[in-house]
Design a protein around this motif. Sequence first.
Motif, PDB file in Angstrom:
ATOM      1  N   TYR A 200      -8.045   6.196   2.024  1.00 21.85           N
ATOM      2  CA  TYR A 200      -6.827   5.742   1.348  1.00 21.85           C
ATOM      3  C   TYR A 200      -5.761   6.836   1.286  1.00 21.85           C
ATOM      4  O   TYR A 200      -4.875   6.795   0.431  1.00 21.85           O
ATOM      5  CB  TYR A 200      -7.171   5.245  -0.058  1.00 21.85           C
TER       6      TYR A 200
ATOM      7  N   TRP B  45      -3.790  -3.503  -3.941  1.00 14.02           N
ATOM      8  CA  TRP B  45      -2.881  -2.873  -2.985  1.00 14.02           C
ATOM      9  C   TRP B  45      -3.379  -3.180  -1.585  1.00 14.02           C
ATOM     10  O   TRP B  45      -4.538  -2.872  -1.240  1.00 14.02           O
ATOM     11  CB  TRP B  45      -2.842  -1.369  -3.197  1.00 14.02           C
TER      12      TRP B  45
ATOM     13  N   PHE C 129      -2.136   5.606   1.160  1.00  7.62           N
ATOM     14  CA  PHE C 129      -1.720   4.675   0.106  1.00  7.62           C
ATOM     15  C   PHE C 129      -0.913   5.412  -0.950  1.00  7.62           C
ATOM     16  O   PHE C 129      -0.935   6.643  -1.050  1.00  7.62           O
ATOM     17  CB  PHE C 129      -2.950   4.021  -0.530  1.00  7.62           C
TER      18      PHE C 129
ATOM     19  N   SER D 291       0.811  -1.219   0.000  1.00  9.13           N
ATOM     20  CA  SER D 291       0.000   0.000   0.000  1.00  9.13           C
ATOM     21  C   SER D 291       0.842   1.265   0.000  1.00  9.13           C
ATOM     22  O   SER D 291       0.428   2.286  -0.558  1.00  9.13           O
ATOM     23  CB  SER D 291      -0.908   0.009   1.230  1.00  9.13           C
TER      24      SER D 291
END
Length: 444
Positions: free
Chosen positions: A264, A213, A267, A90
């Motif tokens: 996210y 991911w 990420f 990630s």
Amino acid sequence: MGGEQRAPFSVAVIGGGIGGLFAALSLHYHCADQGIEIDVYEQAFEYKEIGAGVGIGVNAARLLHRLGLGDAANEIAGYRNGVWISFRRSDTGEEIVTVPVNDKEKIRQLPMHRADFLDLLLGAVRERKAARLHTNKRCKRLIDIGDSIKIEFADETTATAHFVIGADGIHSSVRSQFAFDNPKYSGKIAYRALVPIDKIQSWWSLPTYSASWLGKGRHLLVFPISRNKLLNVVAFVATDETELGDLKESWTAVGDREEALRAYAHFEPAVRRIIELMPETPSKWLLNDREPLEEWVYMNGKVALLGDAAHAMLPHQGAGAGQAMEDGYILGRAIQDYLRTSPTDLGGWMHVYQSVRLPRAQKAQRTSRQAGEVYALQAEGLKDKTFEECIPELRNRLKDRMKWVWTEDIDAAYDENAGKTKGLLVEPGNRDVSRPSTTVESVR
């Protein structure tokens, strides 16, 4: 129903989704020359699927080829370029492990748009005149009337059939007559969307469009559909039940793209760029889990469940549609053998169906749950470790986890079970997979 002049065996398929239409095609393929009439009853006003991707593994692709639909399916599917999924970190996007597949073969992985796939099945039903198709027919109640089942619909009409298939999904009205639905929140939600691949081509750096991911408590999955014109995007997020608000288990619920971006935020940039290409209000799914259902056959074999009605599973292995197709295929074989050999023992043959399919479907349910925990690094042996400590263990757990789904010979499993259960061993060498079928008139 004994003797040469018996009336046609009538089948009512409740639910006109992927599982129901495939079951109708399988029954027609296996049983048309035995005298069978099939009606499909869909509760919506048209046969339609949601705008999302579906993964059809080689186990189910093999069945499409058996029924003469494989080439057409290959034409509408995406290509993974030799990769099932490339699992990535990630934070940096570096490879954790890549699971290879051979998609140069005729029978291959089929990542497809759900609507495209449903249209293919629907077109085949019509072209082959495999079943009569009905809409606006929501099943309300089933009544056992001896050698048949009376079906009462919400519009106050009725129908009768010798055999009823409950293929009406996770909120199955057929199942509700025989078992309680007890969904339990899985701890995860998912944002879903389709993104044009031409929007990412200029900066995409991976050799495949099939990637995931993985990070603590969330993972993003993408794969190509519609001949690699669209990217199916699913962003999973572990979410406390107190934060769900009024979100329900529904195909039509929507969320906020900004929520997904915040989830996210840590990420790598490629993931955030994908999410930024989602519509402002992507689909937002609450993911419920269900305990295995131990009985799929009711009313002395005159009613059987398949697909999500029998074994709804979390989406983390992309196996749900394929398992529904396996159900429909084995149902076709069991009804064929019932009509050929013992047309007074439908219950016995339906328990052959259940004996073949229930253990495998329940394993798919169980391992789909486990996969979601592994992908989000929440499984035992991972949840108490740092991200770095998880990486070697992730490689070990991911590299071979799908082999059992893709490689089982379900015809052999059926032959073995039919032999043990009914004293009738159907020799594999005598299997006729190319027999032409007579047709039944179809009405739209």
